[in-house]
Write an enzyme that holds these catalytic residues in place. Structure first.
Site, mmCIF file in Angstrom:
data_model
loop_
_atom_site.group_PDB
_atom_site.id
_atom_site.type_symbol
_atom_site.label_atom_id
_atom_site.label_comp_id
_atom_site.label_asym_id
_atom_site.label_seq_id
_atom_site.Cartn_x
_atom_site.Cartn_y
_atom_site.Cartn_z
ATOM 1 N N ILE A 23 0.852 -1.181 0.000
ATOM 2 C CA ILE A 23 0.000 0.000 0.000
ATOM 3 C C ILE A 23 0.891 1.235 0.000
ATOM 4 O O ILE A 23 1.816 1.339 0.805
ATOM 5 C CB ILE A 23 -0.924 0.024 1.232
ATOM 6 C CG1 ILE A 23 -1.893 -1.166 1.207
ATOM 7 C CG2 ILE A 23 -1.700 1.328 1.313
ATOM 8 C CD1 ILE A 23 -2.766 -1.285 2.447
ATOM 9 N N CYS A 24 0.638 2.134 -0.920
ATOM 10 C CA CYS A 24 1.352 3.413 -0.973
ATOM 11 C C CYS A 24 2.866 3.175 -1.071
ATOM 12 O O CYS A 24 3.328 2.398 -1.903
ATOM 13 C CB CYS A 24 0.977 4.258 0.243
ATOM 14 S SG CYS A 24 1.481 5.991 0.156
#
Length: 329
Positions: free
Chosen positions: A105-106
């Site tokens: 994520i990210c």
């Protein structure tokens, strides 16, 4: 697949709390049609306590849980330039070789990239960090314009809410759209969002190299996006032949005159969509597009969504009526 799917969420020093909490909340709340609980979530870390900025995380499990996991989620960290601990890299590689699915994520994409597992694959991360990821890991095909990339065993997502998109996508892969749709409703999220990350990238001016010979022409083009300009017009304005203009344009901007002009027109259109109530047809003309159809097509190619959807997401409403929310730019 086992009856209960083990999801290990890895917390490293500097972990971003939003990224950490997203998979915990989404997977923990999933229920099957018969009421069954399909996922078990465990937070693990290389040390008993890790720094999460405003607070510290006391992890209940160590890195060995990665070797038991069916899915591993890598949240982003505040400074992706910090080296990933070698023991973390080693455990992730071993988990992957055992068949574990690994998703980031990210800026968690930097953690996954450090393992080498993304080499030769397409990946994404938050658009602000995309250039850094591509520079540090040139073997990875970085796409900054999408919400997530699914390579099968290895997945990456963009920033913040895109982590939700990724988790819902994984649930749909595992248990189908009906279960994923229920999880989306619990998260107050659509199961699929229109457009990709490109629509959220802050529009910046097309490259204008300071002090370069083309700077006066580039400024003039930016000031005259509404004018129907041809390559011949630009060559005349610059005092060069078409061939020389094309060559110097490539040297100084990395693109062609007409492609540069099209991006400048799209940027002008973005501003008009955000700041005015003018219909799309009028904006197309003011931005210099020959027709609304040509405008919509070019806008979608560059921004990743339609002008109508872009306006709905980014319109600055300063004229709200009684009882309506007022948003200022």
């Amino acid at each position: 697949m086992k009856d209960v799917h083990l999801v290990a969420v890895l917390a490293l020093d500097g972990v971003i709390p939003f990224d950490l909490s997203t998979p915990i909340e989404v997977f923990s709340r999933v229920r099957l049609a018969d009421g069954g609980i399909p996922y078990q979530v465990r937070v693990c870390a290389p040390t008993p306590s890790v720094d999460a900025g405003a607070f510290r995380v006391q992890a209940s499990w160590g890195l060995d849980v990665l070797l038991e996991a069916d899915t591993i989620i890598l949240p982003g960290v505040a400074d992706p330039r910090v080296d990933v601990p070698l023991e973390v890299v080693d455990h992730l590689r071993k988990a992957a070789s055992g068949g574990a699915r690994v998703a980031s994520i990210c800026a968690g994409a930097f953690v996954l990239a450090a393992t080498g597992l993304l080499d030769g694959l397409r990946a994404t991360t938050h658009w602000l960090a995309a250039d850094e990821l591509a520079a540090r890991y040139p073997e990875i095909d970085v796409d900054p314009g999408v919400l997530y990339v699914d390579n099968g065993q290895f997945l990456t997502s963009a920033g913040a809410a895109a982590g939700l998109d990724l988790c819902l996508h994984l649930i749909r892969r595992d248990h189908g759209s009906a279960v994923a749709a229920d999880a989306a409703r619990l998260s107050v999220m659509p199961l699929e969002r229109e457009g990709g990350q490109a629509q959220f990238i802050i529009p910046s001016p097309p490259p204008t190299p300071r002090g370069a010979g083309l700077e006066p022409l580039l400024q003039w083009m930016q000031d005259n996006t509404s004018v129907d300009l041809t390559l011949g017009d630009l060559a005349t304005r610059s005092g060069m032949s078409v061939r020389t203009l094309n060559r110097r344009f490539r040297e100084q901007t990395g693109t062609t005159p007409l492609q540069w002009l099209l991006r400048a027109r799209v940027r002008r259109a973005q501003h008009l969509l955000e700041a005015t109530d003018q219909p799309v047809e009028s904006i197309a003309a003011r931005a210099g597009f020959g027709s609304p159809t040509a405008f919509r097509d070019r806008f979608k190619r560059i921004v990743g969504t339609s002008p109508h959807t872009y306006r709905a997401a980014f319109r600055s409403r300063t004229d709200a009526g009684p009882g309506e929310p007022r948003v200022t730019a």
